[in-house]
Motif scaffolding. Structure first.
Motif, PDB file in Angstrom:
ATOM      1  N   HIS A 165       0.790  -1.151   0.183  1.00  0.00           N
ATOM      2  CA  HIS A 165      -0.060   0.122  -0.071  1.00  0.00           C
ATOM      3  C   HIS A 165       0.857   1.217   0.017  1.00  0.00           C
ATOM      4  N   HIS A 212       1.037   4.042   2.098  1.00  0.00           N
ATOM      5  CA  HIS A 212       1.630   4.745   3.279  1.00  0.00           C
ATOM      6  C   HIS A 212       2.957   4.981   3.013  1.00  0.00           C
ATOM      7  N   HIS A 264       6.092   2.581   3.619  1.00  0.00           N
ATOM      8  CA  HIS A 264       6.340   1.433   2.914  1.00  0.00           C
ATOM      9  C   HIS A 264       6.626   1.948   1.397  1.00  0.00           C
ATOM     10  N   HIS A 269      -6.456  -3.341   6.639  1.00  0.00           N
ATOM     11  CA  HIS A 269      -5.613  -2.491   7.181  1.00  0.00           C
ATOM     12  C   HIS A 269      -6.547  -1.213   7.579  1.00  0.00           C
ATOM     13  N   ASP A 325       0.864  -4.212   5.922  1.00  0.00           N
ATOM     14  CA  ASP A 325       0.208  -3.732   7.133  1.00  0.00           C
ATOM     15  C   ASP A 325      -1.344  -4.289   7.131  1.00  0.00           C
TER      16      ASP A 325
HETATM   17 ZN   LIG Z   1      -0.030   1.412   6.707  1.00  0.00          ZN
END
Ligand SMILES: [Zn+2]
Ligand SMILES: [Zn+2]
Length: 266
Positions: free
Chosen positions: A73, A75, A78, A156, A179
Motif C-alpha cells: 500500500h 502509506h 512503505h 488495514h 500492514d
Molecule cells: Zn499502513
C-alpha cells in the motif's frame, strides 16, 4: 538440450533469500521503515520505505538489477524511498552511461493513478530512459520468471486497498503481511508457509485498531501453520516489550524478532 545439462541447471537453483531492509516504521531511532529484498531467479523488493534504500546499498546488491517492486500500500512508511531510488536510476541511465532492465512496479488498486499523479508532478519522472511498467493486482496469482507471486487483500485502514504477498520459489513459500489487522484473509495468505513476516507494530498490551499486535502475530502463525515467524514493522514503543514472548503464547514454532539487514534463507 541434453539431459545432463538440464540436471546441472536445476542443481544451480539457489534457495530463496529474504533480507530485511527495514524492520521499523517512519520514525524510529535504529530501524529503517518497511522494506524487504527477496532474491529468487529475480531480484525483487517488497515495499520501499524511508531509509531502506541506504540498507539496500549495504547488502552489496546492485540496485540497478532490481526488476520488480511490489507495494503492499502507499502509506509513506512503505513507499517514500522509491522516489529517491527512481530519481537515481534516471541520473544513472541518462548521464552516467548506465543501463538497466525494465522496471515493473506492482501494487494494489489505485497504483496506476497514484504513479501517474506522482510522475507528472515530479520533475523529469515521465522521461526516464528505461522502460517502466505499472501493474495493479488483486487476489490473483502471477509469475515473475519462475517465481510465483500470490497477492491477497488484507484489512488495514478503511477504504484503502492493502495487499499481503505470498512468494513461492524452489519449493519454499514466504508470506509478507504488509500492514494488516487480524483477518481470515491474512491467515489464508500465510497457510503452511515456511516463513511469515508479519506486521508486529505494537505489543499485545498496547494494541492499535489497524495493525496486528504481537499476540495476534502468534495467533496468525499458529492458525496458518507457519514454519518460522518473523515479527517486524516495530514501532518505537514496541521495543519496551518482549514481543517474542507475547507471540510465543499463541505460537510454539520458531519466532525471530526482525532486525535490519538480517538475511534468512528458505
Ligand atoms: Zn499502513
Ligand atoms: Zn506501515
Amino acid at each position: 538440450m541434453p539431459k545432463g545439462i538440464l540436471d546441472l541447471n536445476l542443481n544451480l537453483i539457489r534457495p530463496m533469500r529474504v533480507t530485511i531492509l527495514g524492520s521499523g516504521t517512519n520514525i524510529h531511532p535504529t530501524r529503517a521503515a518497511s522494506g524487504y529484498l527477496v532474491r529468487t531467479d529475480h531480484t525483487i523488493l517488497l515495499d520501499f520505505g524511508p531509509r531502506t534504500l541506504a540498507n539496500l546499498m549495504k547488502t552489496g546488491v546492485n540496485r540497478h538489477r532490481i526488476t520488480h517492486i511490489l507495494f503492499s500500500h502507499y502509506h509513506a512508511d512503505h513507499f517514500s524511498d522509491f522516489i529517491t531510488y527512481f530519481f537515481d536510476a534516471m541520473i544513472f541511465t541518462k548521464y552516467q552511461g548506465g543501463t538497466r532492465p525494465p522496471l515493473t512496479v506492482i501494487g494494489p488498486r489505485g497504483t496506476k493513478k497514484f504513479f501517474q499523479a506522482l510522475f507528472t508532478t515530479l520533475p523529469g519522472f515521465t522521461h526516464a530512459p528505461f522502460v517502466v511498467h505499472f501493474k495493479e493486482v488483486a487476489d490473483r496469482a502471477f509469475m515473475i520468471g519462475n517465481t510465483k507471486v500470490i497477492p491477497r487483500t488484507v484489512t488495514h485502514t478503511q477504504n484503502l486497498h492493502c495487499l499481503g504477498y505470498r512468494i513461492e520459489y524452489g519449493g519454499k513459500a514466504l508470506a509478507y503481511s504488509g500492514d494488516s489487522q487480524y483477518c481470515d484473509s491474512l491467515v489464508r495468505l500465510c497457510g503452511d508457509v515456511d516463513l511469515a513476516v508479519l506486521d508486529c507494530s505494537f505489543p499485545a498490551s498496547r494494541p492499535s485498531p489497524v495493525h496486528l499486535h504481537a499476540g495476534q502475530c502468534g495467533q496468525v502463525a499458529r492458525e496458518a501453520g507457519v514454519g518460522r515467524l518473523v515479527l517486524s514493522h516495530l514501532y518505537p514503543i514496541t521495543e519496551r516489550y518482549n514481543v517474542r514472548e507475547q507471540a510465543g503464547e499463541a505460537f510454539g514454532g520458531k519466532i525471530v524478532v526482525a532486525r535490519d539487514l538480517l538475511t534468512i534463507k528458505l
